[in-house]
Write a protein that holds these residues in place. Structure first.
Motif, PDB file in Angstrom:
ATOM      1  N   PHE A 207      51.176  -7.657  81.024  1.00  0.00           N
ATOM      2  CA  PHE A 207      52.096  -6.949  81.397  1.00  0.00           C
ATOM      3  C   PHE A 207      52.304  -6.705  83.139  1.00  0.00           C
ATOM      4  O   PHE A 207      51.155  -7.222  83.870  1.00  0.00           O
TER       5      PHE A 207
ATOM      6  N   SER B 166      54.193  -3.910  85.553  1.00  0.00           N
ATOM      7  CA  SER B 166      54.702  -2.660  85.835  1.00  0.00           C
ATOM      8  C   SER B 166      55.013  -2.292  87.350  1.00  0.00           C
ATOM      9  O   SER B 166      54.261  -2.598  88.143  1.00  0.00           O
TER      10      SER B 166
ATOM     11  N   HIS C  52      56.152 -12.928  82.833  1.00  0.00           N
ATOM     12  CA  HIS C  52      56.705 -11.448  82.524  1.00  0.00           C
ATOM     13  C   HIS C  52      57.609 -10.986  83.595  1.00  0.00           C
ATOM     14  O   HIS C  52      57.383 -11.249  84.941  1.00  0.00           O
TER      15      HIS C  52
ATOM     16  N   TYR D 155      62.812  -5.657  79.557  1.00  0.00           N
ATOM     17  CA  TYR D 155      61.562  -6.355  79.803  1.00  0.00           C
ATOM     18  C   TYR D 155      61.345  -7.596  79.068  1.00  0.00           C
ATOM     19  O   TYR D 155      61.532  -7.583  78.192  1.00  0.00           O
TER      20      TYR D 155
ATOM     21  N   TRP E 196      56.876  -9.943  76.463  1.00  0.00           N
ATOM     22  CA  TRP E 196      56.436  -9.478  75.236  1.00  0.00           C
ATOM     23  C   TRP E 196      57.303 -10.108  73.835  1.00  0.00           C
ATOM     24  O   TRP E 196      58.607 -10.454  74.222  1.00  0.00           O
TER      25      TRP E 196
ATOM     26  N   LYS F 295      54.918  -1.100  74.188  1.00  0.00           N
ATOM     27  CA  LYS F 295      54.328  -1.973  73.158  1.00  0.00           C
ATOM     28  C   LYS F 295      53.794  -1.483  72.130  1.00  0.00           C
ATOM     29  O   LYS F 295      53.323  -0.390  71.951  1.00  0.00           O
TER      30      LYS F 295
ATOM     31  N   GLU G 189      50.734  -0.075  75.201  1.00  0.00           N
ATOM     32  CA  GLU G 189      50.880  -0.129  76.638  1.00  0.00           C
ATOM     33  C   GLU G 189      52.238   0.316  76.943  1.00  0.00           C
ATOM     34  O   GLU G 189      53.233   0.057  76.085  1.00  0.00           O
TER      35      GLU G 189
ATOM     36  N   VAL H 127      54.954   0.230  80.134  1.00  0.00           N
ATOM     37  CA  VAL H 127      55.375  -0.363  81.543  1.00  0.00           C
ATOM     38  C   VAL H 127      56.338   0.187  82.091  1.00  0.00           C
ATOM     39  O   VAL H 127      57.517   0.639  81.357  1.00  0.00           O
TER      40      VAL H 127
END
Length: 591
Positions: A125, A127, A213, A236, A239, A287, A291, A293
């Motif tokens: 990730f 963030s 990402h 985002y 993912w 996620k 997780e 972010v």
């Protein structure tokens, strides 16, 4: 005694053979058909060191074959650094490991390292920490022995390296988490995209991972006309669609969860709590593995459009021309885009009759409304100010005095009117005036505030034909505004003129040779301009006609005395008040 002997032999063995850790095959570098090997070893075999064995295979699973042995007598290799060049490699991949031999039976083997290109791991990730800082995280779940570091890239706008994470000489046990903090980013201005590449122990950098990402970028905006905040953010990216479960909206300076929205939603309208004019927001992407972010922090301090604090009507009257004058005061420090003077027959149907929109607004303003008929309507007025959001601030309205009047056959003039009304005002008393020919107001009487009619007896001797009497009412009021202003003023009605009612009186007989020898009517307040008298005989012939009320019929017809008998007459006239009057009847001519 036996145990002591065993312990002594073990100590002698440790001294003889020392330490034999695994060799570290640091570099396997293929250049066309040549592979250079480099390894290190921190052992302490001392004089018991025997040799290095180099094994190779075409795949990591083997089978491995001994390629070369370097014994301890080879002085070309220092004690801690070891090198070997394989000139037998073809176009395919080849795998190697190194054995270190200490004395008899002590063998340590390095990890298997292949000439295959080092692969970059996937990012976990990215963030946002603040407007200039982004955390980049990834895990190495299976360490390739060849990997000794990573290069972090940021799209700016092309893919450029921004830093490295180097763990050369440090052992990690997979899975291990790596963090890189980018303190030169601009996540408060734009989305930031990252990826990584691996560095092998030879210093070679692998291609960077094509799956980058990207941080979320949040903006907060509002329409200055209300307290709604429009939140918009970018997705985002990094993912899989089934991994991103939802977005979390944080308020209260980004600390408290306000709500969550589905992962396909990237906007939200937020209503500020009553009394609040600012807040900061953050978006979290969740996620399915737990997780979260976060985006940048987006703050907003709204300034809602404010119209004038006050508008006060200060004067409302009918002027000498029967037009309506409206005066008002207003707070010019507010947001004003236009001012409407509104008029109606009541408060509910008031609509603009004039608009000021030139921006030249002063604390005291006035308007004369000429398109009015105050004799017929007691008009309601108010003042409306509109700001840039079309929000209205409206003054407390008021109603003018509409005065009506009429005469009667008994010379009684009847007057009636409505009460004067205006915000923040109180009527003290009323004054009734006669309007003289020069416009001077002559006071007739003073009336209480709750009396709205009056009758005046007129003497016929005091009037001449067509003369009318004009009246006006004034309401004396106290004005007490919330700002402390206090004054006494008079609001006047329209001017109403009452015309005396004309009336026709006709005799029913006359004698041309007698005393009453002329037939003509007696008219109260005649109007010569619109007068006509017609006399007809029994056959319908017109025997006499006159347009002068002072000239009557002497009984003659075509130069001769008309025969005795009954004659019909029609007398018509328009009075000074504009009313058509007609009298029909018969008169007896007597010989």
């Amino acid at each position: 005694m036996k145990n002591a002997l065993i312990l002594f032999l073990l100590c002698i063995s440790a001294i003889a053979y020392g330490q034999n850790p695994e060799p570290v095959l640091q570099c396997v570098n293929k250049n066309q058909n040549i592979v250079d090997l480099e390894w290190s070893w921190n052992g302490t075999c001392g004089v018991t060191f025997s040799a290095w064995n180099i094994y190779f295979a075409d795949s990591p699973a083997g089978p491995f074959n001994l390629m070369h042995t370097i014994d301890s007598g080879n002085s070309a290799f220092p004690s801690q650094e070891r090198y070997y060049t394989d000139n037998t490699v073809g176009s395919g991949s080849r795998c190697y490991y190194i054995e270190s031999l200490c004395g008899v039976g002590s063998v340590s083997q390095s990890a298997v390292v292949c000439t295959d290109e080092t692969a970059a791991p996937d990012l976990d990730f990215v963030s946002v920490i603040d407007d200039s800082t982004v955390t980049v995280s990834w895990q190495a779940t299976q360490f390739q022995p060849k990997v000794f570091g990573f290069v972090v890239y940021r799209a700016d706008p092309g893919i450029s390296p921004i830093g490295t994470v180097d763990f050369y000489g440090t052992e990690f046990s997979p899975p291990s988490t790596f963090i890189y903090t980018d303190v030169l980013a601009s996540p408060g201005e734009q989305p930031e995209t990252y990826t990584i590449a691996a560095i092998d122990s030879c210093g070679n950098v692998s291609p960077y991972n094509l799956t980058g990402h990207t941080t979320m970028y949040l903006t907060a905006d509002n329409d200055s006309c209300d307290t709604r905040i429009f939140l918009d953010w970018t997705d985002y990216i990094g993912w899989e669609s089934d991994e991103l479960t939802e977005y979390i909206i944080y308020t209260d300076d980004g600390d408290n969860i306000f709500t969550t929205v589905p992962s396909d939603q990237t906007s939200l309208i937020y209503d500020l709590p009553p009394g609040s004019t600012s807040d900061c927001f953050r978006i979290g992407a969740a996620k399915n593995s737990g997780e979260i972010v976060t985006s940048n922090l987006a703050c907003i301090d709204i300034s809602i459009s404010q119209g004038p604090e006050y508008i006060y009507l200060t004067y409302l009257t009918v002027d000498d021309n029967n037009d309506v004058q409206v005066d008002w005061r207003l707070d010019t420090s507010g947001d004003i885009t236009e001012i409407n003077v509104q008029r109606g027959e009541s408060e509910t149907d008031a609509s603009p009759v004039h608009t000021f929109n030139d921006g030249l607004y002063t604390s005291s303003m006035s308007y004369i409304d000429t398109d009015v008929n105050p004799e017929n309507f007691a008009y309601y007025y108010d003042i409306e100010s509109l700001d840039s959001c079309r929000q209205a601030t409206t003054a407390l309205g008021g109603k003018i005095i509409s005065l009506q009047g009429s005469g009667s056959l008994d010379l009684l003039n009847k007057l009636s009117w409505n009460s004067f009304e205006m915000g923040y005002s109180t009527v003290l008393f009323q004054e009734l005036y006669r309007v003289e020919e020069d416009g001077f107001l002559s006071l007739i009487t003073t009336l209480p505030a709750n009396v709205f009619e009056f009758q005046e007896q007129i003497s016929a001797d005091a009037l001449t034909a067509g003369q009318s009497i004009c009246y006006r009412v004034g309401a004396v009021y106290d004005l007490n505004l919330p700002d402390g202003t206090s004054e006494t003023r008079t609001s006047f009605s329209n001017t109403i003129c009452v015309n005396p009612i004309s009336r026709i009186y006709a005799p029913n007989a006359f004698a041309p040779n007698g005393v009453n020898n002329i037939f003509k009517p007696v008219i109260l307040f005649p109007n010569k301009d619109n007068y006509q008298m017609t006399v007809l005989n029994r056959y319908g012939e017109v025997v006499f006609q006159s347009t002068d009320p002072d000239i009557g019929w002497d009984g003659q017809f075509k130069g001769d005395l008309a025969p005795q008998g009954v004659y019909a007459f029609i007398i018509s006239m328009r009075s000074a008040a504009g009313r058509d009057i007609e009298e029909r009847g018969s008169v007896l001519l007597i010989r």
